[in-house]
Design a protein around this motif. Structure first.
Motif, PDB file in Angstrom:
ATOM      1  N   VAL A  98       2.969   4.412  -0.966  1.00 27.60           N
ATOM      2  CA  VAL A  98       3.939   3.579  -1.039  1.00 27.60           C
ATOM      3  C   VAL A  98       5.477   4.286  -1.123  1.00 27.60           C
ATOM      4  O   VAL A  98       5.310   5.474  -1.537  1.00 27.60           O
ATOM      5  CB  VAL A  98       4.125   2.825  -2.251  1.00 27.60           C
ATOM      6  N   PHE A 100       3.422   8.656  -3.637  1.00 26.81           N
ATOM      7  CA  PHE A 100       4.544   7.690  -3.378  1.00 26.81           C
ATOM      8  C   PHE A 100       5.854   8.343  -3.080  1.00 26.81           C
ATOM      9  O   PHE A 100       5.623   9.596  -3.493  1.00 26.81           O
ATOM     10  CB  PHE A 100       4.520   6.514  -4.649  1.00 26.81           C
ATOM     11  N   ARG A 157       0.762  -0.205  -8.415  1.00 27.29           N
ATOM     12  CA  ARG A 157       1.034  -0.792  -7.094  1.00 27.29           C
ATOM     13  C   ARG A 157       0.625   0.651  -6.240  1.00 27.29           C
ATOM     14  O   ARG A 157       0.211   0.423  -5.157  1.00 27.29           O
ATOM     15  CB  ARG A 157       2.296  -1.043  -6.919  1.00 27.29           C
ATOM     16  N   VAL A 158       0.794   1.910  -6.618  1.00 29.69           N
ATOM     17  CA  VAL A 158       0.519   3.009  -5.946  1.00 29.69           C
ATOM     18  C   VAL A 158      -0.709   3.355  -5.905  1.00 29.69           C
ATOM     19  O   VAL A 158      -1.359   3.356  -4.645  1.00 29.69           O
ATOM     20  CB  VAL A 158       1.476   4.132  -6.406  1.00 29.69           C
ATOM     21  N   LEU A 211       8.384  -0.984  -0.716  1.00 27.23           N
ATOM     22  CA  LEU A 211       8.396  -1.742  -1.735  1.00 27.23           C
ATOM     23  C   LEU A 211      10.034  -1.876  -2.340  1.00 27.23           C
ATOM     24  O   LEU A 211      10.579  -0.668  -2.227  1.00 27.23           O
ATOM     25  CB  LEU A 211       7.314  -1.788  -2.905  1.00 27.23           C
ATOM     26  N   TYR A 247       2.755   4.180   5.256  1.00 28.03           N
ATOM     27  CA  TYR A 247       3.325   3.891   4.030  1.00 28.03           C
ATOM     28  C   TYR A 247       3.885   2.414   3.907  1.00 28.03           C
ATOM     29  O   TYR A 247       4.188   1.783   5.161  1.00 28.03           O
ATOM     30  CB  TYR A 247       4.595   4.757   3.601  1.00 28.03           C
ATOM     31  N   ASN A 286      -2.317   0.452  -3.194  1.00 31.26           N
ATOM     32  CA  ASN A 286      -1.685   0.491  -2.087  1.00 31.26           C
ATOM     33  C   ASN A 286      -1.850   1.985  -1.310  1.00 31.26           C
ATOM     34  O   ASN A 286      -1.722   2.227  -0.130  1.00 31.26           O
ATOM     35  CB  ASN A 286      -0.466   0.049  -1.713  1.00 31.26           C
TER      36      ASN A 286
END
Length: 112
Positions: free
Chosen positions: A69, A31, A62-63, A88, A85, A66
């Motif tokens: 990020v 990220f 979340r990283v 968010l 990427y 996904n």
């Protein structure tokens, strides 16, 4: 610039900018975080001291989910545009945790 919550991680150099540091959580998850996003995050410490670790864990999850990020203050105007990427904002992290912070930064009602 380095963010203490992730200072133990290897640096992600995808951002091509020293202004937006990035980190690698594992071989598949990385990220990048804009300074403005980090400022928003830091401002949550005094508001939610008992939930701050939960917020950091939500960011990390979340990283992991996904893989790539970019955390930005405004998804419509990110500091850097990168392929592959997802972008968010802080509300994308806080809303699922049912942490709601009112954004009072709006223009004047008086006009010119």
């Amino acid at each position: 610039m380095e963010y203490q919550e992730w200072s133990h991680l290897e640096r992600n150099l995808d951002s091509k900018s020293n202004l937006c540091p990035g980190y690698i959580l594992n071989k598949d998850a990385r990220f990048i975080m804009e300074p403005a996003f980090y400022t928003q995050l830091e401002n949550l410490k005094p508001l939610y001291p008992d939930r701050f670790d939960e917020i950091i864990n939500a960011i990390n999850e979340r990283v992991k989910k996904n893989r790539k990020v970019f955390f930005t203050m405004d998804v419509d105007s990110p500091f850097i545009l990168l392929k592959d990427y997802i972008y968010l904002e802080i509300t994308d992290i806080l809303n699922p945790l049912k942490i709601f912070v009112e954004d009072k930064s709006r223009g004047s009602d008086y006009g010119d």
